[in-house]
Design an enzyme around this catalytic site. Structure first.
Site, PDB file in Angstrom:
ATOM      1  CG  ASP A   1      20.853  -1.408 -38.142  1.00 55.39           C
ATOM      2  OD1 ASP A   1      21.457   0.102 -38.916  1.00 55.39           O
ATOM      3  OD2 ASP A   1      20.838  -0.932 -37.504  1.00 55.39           O
TER       4      ASP A   1
ATOM      5  CE  LYS B   1      22.834   0.930 -43.583  1.00 53.72           C
ATOM      6  NZ  LYS B   1      22.634   0.540 -41.755  1.00 53.72           N
ATOM      7  CG  HIS B   2      26.952   3.772 -44.028  1.00 54.54           C
ATOM      8  ND1 HIS B   2      26.875   3.308 -44.641  1.00 54.54           N
ATOM      9  CD2 HIS B   2      26.288   4.234 -42.407  1.00 54.54           C
ATOM     10  CE1 HIS B   2      26.436   2.173 -43.759  1.00 54.54           C
ATOM     11  NE2 HIS B   2      26.129   2.709 -42.152  1.00 54.54           N
TER      12      HIS B   2
ATOM     13  CG  HIS C   1      30.893   0.487 -36.143  1.00 52.81           C
ATOM     14  ND1 HIS C   1      31.152   0.063 -37.677  1.00 52.81           N
ATOM     15  CD2 HIS C   1      29.943   0.043 -35.675  1.00 52.81           C
ATOM     16  CE1 HIS C   1      29.431   0.174 -37.973  1.00 52.81           C
ATOM     17  NE2 HIS C   1      29.319  -0.037 -36.628  1.00 52.81           N
TER      18      HIS C   1
ATOM     19  CG  ASP D   1      26.359   5.105 -38.212  1.00 55.52           C
ATOM     20  OD1 ASP D   1      25.212   4.168 -37.761  1.00 55.52           O
ATOM     21  OD2 ASP D   1      26.978   4.714 -39.438  1.00 55.52           O
TER      22      ASP D   1
END
Length: 520
Positions: free
Chosen positions: A79, A178-179, A191, A264
């Site tokens: 990333d 993304k996302h 997360h 993800d």
């Protein structure tokens, strides 16, 4: 081209996995993943990054083992978004955040960034960048996207993100938008929990989906799914990553995307806590995902591989469905010629100068009603240190705090504060502020760290000559409407510190244009 139908099932499943690991070096952990589990692709984080030579040796070792055991080169991803989410920091050009690029408003800047990042990553053996962030950040309380987004205007997000994709592609790196369908209007970090976006399809098409629609039209090869609930699209309360209605019905069928769908990380709490990573890996493939990202734990990776194989053997997933994804994966590997490293040609000196130019142009003065810039007289410098605030970030290694760097050139008093300074510390700071000509306070997500707000309020009672510098959240100004001077830097990095100090001292003019609308 490999005949997919002739590949053993274990190898085909391994081609659909992108795994992380904890070491800077090729070790027994990696050996087991490749030899026993046949995992065919890997993702690198900051903990995997040594110096330039160490990264090159790591990626070479991975590819060598993949060729020996599987006969197919691997996608090696990272990333490298810029700003606070930057995995590789040694031996490459470190760029500002996406929001800083938007604020700088430099023509074709992200295309040039993409070419530089692409060339540098490929020279290290990294052939996929899980970027750009195409989320439209239209929620001031978004805890995980924020400055990772190009802003709150979907057209601007589209333009800047697509240019980055084109730059990366030109240098042989697979870009991953993304996302999907959009993480920008959430108030939770996936997360840590399971966010919800309640907009109907009309609103999604006008805002969240527009950058992805435009990226698909411009030839984007890969898109990453979001662990977010979209109940107006998927009424069964299944997150996008696990939803056939989202990945197949919307992305593939309605929007016409024929490229690689990457999930993800399946170890994020939005998936692991609510569904179980192994069961979710199966659901994601059924929904239409091609490449399953499992970033951290070898045990979870093994469980996911086992679950996928069992699902194929018991008929829950057809082998034809597996073949569809593996064919796409092998096609994109061939398209990007990933079985070789590419030499770097551009000048690191020129690249660094470009990065500094964007950073300098991004600094935005939202207001300076008392003409406190440039700095004069006795200066008190106050700030936190940079710390990781979301699950997307690695441990931050900023060498010096903003207040220390500023004080080193202003020679006044400095106070490095915790994220929420206590009353005794605030009282001690006040004593030095009453006689100061300028008080510069670097705030860091103050809207959710309320004692930073209290500190500013208490100082303003004894001295109005306050300059606030937002080192992260551009919306923090909403908590400080009475403060006369406010600067947005969009990130807390060595690059932004240097640029901000130049603006404060009057060495350069602040040219940044806010990429988000702030209603005062």
């Amino acid at each position: 081209m490999v005949d997919v139908k002739k590949l053993p099932l274990d190898i085909k499943i391994g081609q659909m996995i992108m795994a992380g690991f904890p070491s800077k070096y090729y070790d027994g952990n990696m050996e087991e993943l490749i030899e026993a589990e046949k995992i065919g692709n890997f993702i690198l984080f900051a903990d995997n990054m040594g110096n330039k030579n160490e990264v090159m040796e790591l990626t070479r070792s991975i590819q060598k083992k993949l060729e020996e055991c599987i006969g197919i080169s691997g996608i090696i991803s990272t990333d490298q978004e810029g700003g606070m989410v930057t995995r590789v920091r040694e031996g490459v050009t470190v760029f500002s955040s996406n929001m800083a690029f938007a604020a700088a408003n430099e023509y074709k800047s992200t295309f040039k960034e993409g070419k530089i990042v692409g060339e540098e990553l490929r020279s290290l053996g990294i052939n996929m960048n899980i970027a750009p962030v195409m989320d439209v950040n239209c929620n001031p309380k978004n805890p995980v996207i924020g400055c990772r987004s190009y802003g709150d205007d979907p057209e601007s997000v589209s333009k800047l993100g697509i240019e980055l994709i084109k730059g990366l592609k030109e240098k042989g790196v697979i870009a991953v938008a993304k996302h999907f369908p959009g993480h920008g209007d959430t108030s939770m970090d996936s997360h840590l929990s399971l966010p919800v976006v309640n907009h109907d399809i009309k609103r999604l098409q006008e805002v969240e989906l527009l950058p992805f629609k435009n990226a698909i039209a411009e030839g984007a090869d890969a898109i990453m799914s979001a662990h977010v609930l979209f109940p107006k699209v998927e009424p069964d309360k299944v997150p996008a990553t696990l939803s056939n209605k989202v990945l197949t019905g919307l992305l593939k069928n309605k929007m016409g995307f024929k490229g690689l769908i990457v999930t993800d990380c399946m170890e994020m709490k939005a998936i692991a806590d609510f569904y179980g990573s192994d069961k979710a890996a199966v659901k994601a493939i059924i929904a239409g995902a091609d490449l399953i990202c499992i970033s951290h734990s070898k045990e979870v990776q093994k469980k996911c591989v086992k679950a996928i194989k069992a699902a194929v053997l018991n008929g829950q997933i057809s082998e034809e469905r597996i073949d569809q994804s593996v064919k796409k994966i092998l096609q994109i590997k061939g398209k990007y010629n990933i079985d070789c490293n590419l030499e770097r040609n551009s000048s690191s000196k020129d690249n660094k100068a470009f990065a500094e130019k964007i950073s300098s142009k991004s600094i935005t003065i939202l207001k300076d009603n008392r003409n406190l810039i440039p700095l004069k007289g006795k200066v008190v410098s106050i700030s936190t240190r940079a710390v990781a605030l979301t699950g997307a970030e690695d441990k931050i290694k900023t060498e010096n705090s903003f207040c220390h760097r500023l004080n080193s050139v202003c020679k006044g008093h400095e106070f490095e504060i915790p994220m929420n300074p206590g009353d005794d510390l605030i009282k001690g700071i006040l004593e030095k502020c009453s006689e100061a000509d300028r008080i510069v306070i670097g705030i860091y997500n103050a809207s959710v760290n309320k004692n930073q707000i209290k500190l500013v309020e208490e100082i303003s009672k004894v001295n109005p000559n306050i300059i606030l510098v937002s080192l992260r959240n551009p919306y923090d100004i909403l908590s400080f409407k009475e403060i006369s001077t406010y600067v947005n830097a969009y990130e807390y990095t060595e690059l932004s510190i240097k640029s901000t100090i130049k603006v404060l001292k009057g060495e350069i003019k602040a040219e940044g244009i806010s990429p988000v609308k702030i209603c005062m």
